[in-house]
Scaffold this motif. Structure first.
Motif, PDB file in Angstrom:
ATOM      1  N   HIS A 115       0.851  -1.181   0.000  1.00 50.40           N
ATOM      2  CA  HIS A 115       0.000   0.000   0.000  1.00 50.40           C
ATOM      3  C   HIS A 115       0.887   1.232   0.000  1.00 50.40           C
ATOM      4  O   HIS A 115       1.816   1.334   0.792  1.00 50.40           O
ATOM      5  CB  HIS A 115      -0.910   0.016   1.234  1.00 50.40           C
TER       6      HIS A 115
ATOM      7  N   SER B 114       1.678   5.087   0.654  1.00 54.18           N
ATOM      8  CA  SER B 114       1.244   6.096   1.612  1.00 54.18           C
ATOM      9  C   SER B 114       2.260   7.235   1.610  1.00 54.18           C
ATOM     10  O   SER B 114       3.403   7.051   1.230  1.00 54.18           O
ATOM     11  CB  SER B 114       1.119   5.511   3.018  1.00 54.18           C
TER      12      SER B 114
ATOM     13  N   THR C  36       3.403  10.874   3.951  1.00 50.50           N
ATOM     14  CA  THR C  36       3.236  11.661   5.162  1.00 50.50           C
ATOM     15  C   THR C  36       3.734  13.069   4.871  1.00 50.50           C
ATOM     16  O   THR C  36       4.700  13.249   4.137  1.00 50.50           O
ATOM     17  CB  THR C  36       4.033  11.074   6.341  1.00 50.50           C
TER      18      THR C  36
END
Length: 94
Positions: free
Chosen positions: A30, A32, A34
């Protein structure tokens, strides 16, 4: 042709099996991201800069109203001066 047996290339099967094995080894992960607090602050500063650039510097309606009030000699009294000073200090957090 000498390298093919019965019209079938035996190397194709070996190559295809390697491709399948390599695809199976690659796991589906997955993605992702930040965003740092510094980047968030920079984005907010950029947004505020955009808003400030689009906002007119002078509100002519307010300036005209203040000029009319100042023309009245009874308008400037100690209460008005104190209230204005308090609002300026509050705006600067003092």
């Amino acid at each position: 042709m000498i390298d093919k047996i019965g019209g079938i290339n035996p190397l194709n099967n070996v190559q295809k099996s390697r491709q399948i094995e390599e695809k199976e080894r690659v796991g589906l992960g997955h993605d992702s991201i930040t965003v740092s607090s510094e980047a968030k602050e920079m984005a907010e500063a950029y947004y505020l800069k955009q808003v400030a650039a689009e906002t007119p510097d002078v509100r002519t309606d307010r300036v005209a109203a203040v000029k009319e009030k100042i023309k009245d000699p009874s308008y400037l009294n100690n209460a008005v001066i104190q209230a204005t000073a308090d609002r300026i200090l509050d705006a600067y957090g003092l």
